[in-house]
Motif scaffolding. Structure first.
Motif, PDB file in Angstrom:
ATOM      1  N   TRP A 373      12.199  54.883  12.493  1.00 16.60           N
ATOM      2  CA  TRP A 373      10.941  54.308  11.998  1.00 16.60           C
ATOM      3  C   TRP A 373      11.139  52.847  11.613  1.00 16.60           C
ATOM      4  N   LEU A 374      12.284  52.549  10.952  1.00 15.78           N
ATOM      5  CA  LEU A 374      12.581  51.170  10.548  1.00 15.78           C
ATOM      6  C   LEU A 374      12.723  50.276  11.777  1.00 15.78           C
ATOM      7  N   GLY A 375      13.411  50.791  12.813  1.00 20.08           N
ATOM      8  CA  GLY A 375      13.585  50.012  14.035  1.00 20.08           C
ATOM      9  C   GLY A 375      12.275  49.727  14.731  1.00 20.08           C
ATOM     10  N   SER A 376      11.370  50.727  14.765  1.00 21.54           N
ATOM     11  CA  SER A 376      10.072  50.510  15.415  1.00 21.54           C
ATOM     12  C   SER A 376       9.264  49.457  14.668  1.00 21.54           C
ATOM     13  N   ASN A 377       9.339  49.444  13.332  1.00 25.44           N
ATOM     14  CA  ASN A 377       8.648  48.413  12.547  1.00 25.44           C
ATOM     15  C   ASN A 377       9.195  47.026  12.866  1.00 25.44           C
ATOM     16  N   PHE A 378      10.535  46.903  12.911  1.00 27.00           N
ATOM     17  CA  PHE A 378      11.145  45.609  13.229  1.00 27.00           C
ATOM     18  C   PHE A 378      10.781  45.184  14.653  1.00 27.00           C
ATOM     19  N   GLN A 379      10.736  46.147  15.555  1.00 24.12           N
ATOM     20  CA  GLN A 379      10.393  45.826  16.946  1.00 24.12           C
ATOM     21  C   GLN A 379       8.974  45.285  17.031  1.00 24.12           C
ATOM     22  N   GLU A 380       8.066  45.897  16.288  1.00 29.33           N
ATOM     23  CA  GLU A 380       6.667  45.470  16.304  1.00 29.33           C
ATOM     24  C   GLU A 380       6.500  44.098  15.672  1.00 29.33           C
ATOM     25  N   LEU A 381       7.235  43.841  14.581  1.00 33.14           N
ATOM     26  CA  LEU A 381       7.066  42.588  13.847  1.00 33.14           C
ATOM     27  C   LEU A 381       7.825  41.423  14.464  1.00 33.14           C
ATOM     28  N   HIS A 382       8.983  41.685  15.114  1.00 32.22           N
ATOM     29  CA  HIS A 382       9.869  40.596  15.527  1.00 32.22           C
ATOM     30  C   HIS A 382      10.150  40.568  17.025  1.00 32.22           C
ATOM     31  N   SER A 383       9.515  41.435  17.787  1.00 31.50           N
ATOM     32  CA  SER A 383       9.656  41.438  19.256  1.00 31.50           C
ATOM     33  C   SER A 383      11.113  41.595  19.689  1.00 31.50           C
ATOM     34  N   ILE A 384      11.834  42.481  19.029  1.00 31.05           N
ATOM     35  CA  ILE A 384      13.206  42.826  19.414  1.00 31.05           C
ATOM     36  C   ILE A 384      13.213  44.288  19.843  1.00 31.05           C
ATOM     37  N   ASN A 385      13.834  44.570  20.977  1.00 35.54           N
ATOM     38  CA  ASN A 385      13.883  45.936  21.481  1.00 35.54           C
ATOM     39  C   ASN A 385      14.975  46.729  20.760  1.00 35.54           C
ATOM     40  N   PHE A 386      14.588  47.841  20.149  1.00 34.70           N
ATOM     41  CA  PHE A 386      15.538  48.700  19.439  1.00 34.70           C
ATOM     42  C   PHE A 386      15.719  49.995  20.232  1.00 34.70           C
ATOM     43  N   HIS A 387      16.993  50.377  20.437  1.00 41.30           N
ATOM     44  CA  HIS A 387      17.329  51.597  21.170  1.00 41.30           C
ATOM     45  C   HIS A 387      18.184  52.480  20.267  1.00 41.30           C
ATOM     46  N   PHE A 388      17.949  53.783  20.310  1.00 42.90           N
ATOM     47  CA  PHE A 388      18.666  54.714  19.438  1.00 42.90           C
ATOM     48  C   PHE A 388      19.348  55.794  20.270  1.00 42.90           C
ATOM     49  N   LYS A 389      20.615  56.092  19.880  1.00 42.79           N
ATOM     50  CA  LYS A 389      21.377  57.164  20.517  1.00 42.79           C
ATOM     51  C   LYS A 389      21.898  58.088  19.423  1.00 42.79           C
ATOM     52  N   ASP A 390      21.778  59.391  19.660  1.00 45.98           N
ATOM     53  CA  ASP A 390      22.184  60.367  18.645  1.00 45.98           C
ATOM     54  C   ASP A 390      22.955  61.488  19.323  1.00 45.98           C
ATOM     55  N   ASP A 391      24.125  61.841  18.766  1.00 45.82           N
ATOM     56  CA  ASP A 391      24.897  62.939  19.355  1.00 45.82           C
ATOM     57  C   ASP A 391      24.334  64.309  18.982  1.00 45.82           C
ATOM     58  N   MET A 392      23.263  64.321  18.174  1.00 48.85           N
ATOM     59  CA  MET A 392      22.526  65.537  17.820  1.00 48.85           C
ATOM     60  C   MET A 392      23.353  66.528  16.998  1.00 48.85           C
ATOM     61  N   LYS A 393      24.455  66.092  16.440  1.00 49.66           N
ATOM     62  CA  LYS A 393      25.234  66.965  15.562  1.00 49.66           C
ATOM     63  C   LYS A 393      24.669  66.884  14.147  1.00 49.66           C
ATOM     64  N   PRO A 394      24.760  67.974  13.380  1.00 47.23           N
ATOM     65  CA  PRO A 394      24.280  67.912  11.991  1.00 47.23           C
ATOM     66  C   PRO A 394      25.102  66.910  11.188  1.00 47.23           C
ATOM     67  N   LYS A 395      24.405  66.172  10.318  1.00 48.97           N
ATOM     68  CA  LYS A 395      25.074  65.114   9.555  1.00 48.97           C
ATOM     69  C   LYS A 395      24.676  65.211   8.089  1.00 48.97           C
ATOM     70  N   PRO A 396      25.166  66.222   7.396  1.00 48.48           N
ATOM     71  CA  PRO A 396      24.813  66.357   5.973  1.00 48.48           C
ATOM     72  C   PRO A 396      25.441  65.234   5.150  1.00 48.48           C
ATOM     73  N   LEU A 397      24.604  64.558   4.374  1.00 50.79           N
ATOM     74  CA  LEU A 397      25.066  63.447   3.548  1.00 50.79           C
ATOM     75  C   LEU A 397      24.510  63.600   2.143  1.00 50.79           C
ATOM     76  N   SER A 398      25.210  63.038   1.175  1.00 52.73           N
ATOM     77  CA  SER A 398      24.690  63.033  -0.192  1.00 52.73           C
ATOM     78  C   SER A 398      23.516  62.068  -0.279  1.00 52.73           C
ATOM     79  N   ASP A 399      22.694  62.221  -1.316  1.00 55.39           N
ATOM     80  CA  ASP A 399      21.552  61.319  -1.490  1.00 55.39           C
ATOM     81  C   ASP A 399      22.014  59.871  -1.599  1.00 55.39           C
TER      82      ASP A 399
END
Length: 502
Positions: A373-399
């Motif tokens: 979501w943050l990347g899409s906002n930056f892309q809309e505001l600053h005309s920079i293409n953002f690409h995302f890659k995810d290995d789809m593994k669970p990533k439990p993190l603390s708050d």
């Protein structure tokens, strides 16, 4: 004829076979003169009052005199004045005892004022059964004396240096037995010299540091001289952090004979270092806590904006719509339309501001969704293409880790917008067993890594420094690669949260 043969027989009996033939007075004189003129030492004769009678060429050459000078010379004219009483007493002793003296060393002055040390052996000469003169043989031992004095002075200076130096010194033999310690080493360990000499060095080491010494001992045998750290145990049980400058000792055959070590007490430095590390940990903890407080305040402000201002604007918009429905004049309707448009823009701005103030999506859908979501906002505001890659593994993190990673990536996005002049940004999520790795790669102009490493002198790098310190506190770290016109790759590494672990 018979008498002549008889004399020959008698003469033969007086000189037994193999015995040395009797020498004449002339032969004795020649032998004495040969000994007197010996070039290996100075030979001289003076009367019982110390006035010189004769001297060989070696003596004259050694002291710079000639034969003509001899009558004017006495022991008083060539001896050091402090030694003159000693010389006169020895002359009196020789006359009284009638025997030769033991060797003695005198400091003698040459004709040109040079001072020489001479080792002298004196013998009493008799004439007609009465003491007549004293003959002496002398050897120049000046170089030997000077060398010995220089060596003694050097040894005294070396000993003074060892005992007054601010570093401890300890010498061990091949078995690790203490053979020498200076005063500073004794103060360092609180042992007296007699308590250390002859004992194994293990007396001042605990088990862990004995292992360190054993490893170092093997290096000493190979000639190694690299400094190392070791902790000594004082007699009272206190620990002393030291840095050792070692030197191996080898005997004349090249066999290892022991080691010498210069010990520098760095206990105060180590304590300061530990205190500094403690302060750094507390600062990291404080920085993380400030981030959490900031996030809570952001969420509070966002909720207030959403619940109050946005609700009020929404209500105002509804009332404007009612007025639009009943308004008849064109001018009034146009004004109402403009007001409705402004209200709609204000509501959109409040919504955007609410998203910027809070990471509601982070709490609801997780880190990956929030960063997309943050990347899409930056892309809309600053005309920079953002690409995302995810290995789809669970990533439990603390708050704390979730919030910190979100803030860190947002900081990187802001830096890309401000400085990188990039057209494309790729964000990759990878998880191994213990860590999550987020790679942020842009195709911008890059930067000089050395400037980033000198972040303390560059205010623009403070954000990166803050990310690094906070991640380090959580057990993670930051890596980066860049170069002019080569783009930049940042890797954020953070620990995975396992169930049941804090």
């Amino acid at each position: 004829m018979a008498r002549e043969k008889s004399r020959n027989r008698i003469s033969a009996k007086k000189t037994p076979p193999g015995a040395a033939p009797a020498i004449t007075a002339l032969e004795a004189e020649e032998r004495y003169r040969a000994l007197f003129e010996c070039p290996l030492c100075a030979v001289y004769i003076h009367d019982l009052k110390g006035n010189f009678i004769d001297a060989n060429e070696t003596a004259l050459r050694m002291f710079g005199y000639t034969k003509r000078d001899i009558p004017s010379l006495s022991i008083a004219s060539i001896l050091d004045q402090e030694q003159l009483p000693v010389a006169r007493k020895r002359i009196a002793d020789i006359i009284q005892s009638g025997a030769a003296s033991d060797s003695y060393r005198y400091r003698v002055k040459t004709k040109h004022g040079e001072l020489l040390w001479m080792e002298v052996v004196s013998t009493l000469i008799h004439r007609n059964g009465e003491p007549y003169a004293i003959q002496g043989m002398a050897w120049n031992v000046t170089e030997q004396i000077n060398t010995r004095q220089a060596l003694k002075k050097s040894e005294e200076q070396y000993k003074t240096m060892l005992e007054t130096m601010n570093e401890g010194m300890c010498v061990l033999d091949r078995n690790g037995t203490v053979t020498f310690v200076n005063d500073c080493f004794c103060r360092m360990t609180a042992y007296r010299k007699e308590e250390l000499l002859g004992r194994n060095v293990a007396v001042i080491l605990d088990r862990e540091n004995e292992k360190i010494l054993r490893n170092q001992w093997s290096l000493r045998k190979k000639g190694g001289t690299d400094p190392y750290e070791i902790i000594l145990t004082r007699k009272d049980g206190e620990k002393v952090d030291t840095i050792v400058a070692p030197r191996p000792i080898f005997d004349d055959t090249g066999a290892f004979a022991g080691s010498l070590g210069i010990f520098t007490d760095v206990s105060k430095l180590k304590r300061t270092e530990r205190e500094l590390l403690s302060y750094q940990e507390r600062l990291r903890s404080l920085a993380l806590e400030m981030s959490m407080v900031e996030e809570r305040e952001r969420r509070y402000i966002a909720i207030e904006l959403q619940d109050n201002l946005n609700r009020a604007l929404s209500y105002f918009g509804e009332k404007l719509k009612e007025l639009q429905d009943i308004a008849s004049p064109n001018e009034a309707r146009t004004s109402l339309d403009e007001m409705a448009s402004l209200v709609e823009q204000a509501m959109h701005y409040v919504k955007t501001l609410t998203h910027e103030f809070t990471t509601q999506i982070l709490h609801e859908k997780g880190l990956e969704a929030a960063l997309k979501w943050l990347g899409s906002n930056f892309q809309e505001l600053h005309s920079i293409n953002f690409h995302f890659k995810d290995d789809m593994k669970p990533k439990p993190l603390s708050d704390e880790t979730n919030i910190l990673l979100y803030q860190a990536v947002r900081e990187l996005f802001m830096n890309i917008v401000r400085h990188a002049h990039a057209k494309n940004v790729t964000v990759s999520f990878e998880r191994d067993y213990k860590y999550l790795r987020i790679h942020v790669h842009d195709d911008g102009i890059g930067f000089d890594v050395s400037k980033v490493l000198a972040y303390t002198k560059n205010k623009e790098m403070f954000g990166l420094f803050s990310i690094y310190e906070r991640l380090k506190y959580l057990g993670g770290h930051v890596d980066f690669e860049s170069g002019p016109e080569q783009g930049t790759l940042f890797t954020l590494v953070a620990p995975i949260k396992f169930p049941g672990r804090k």
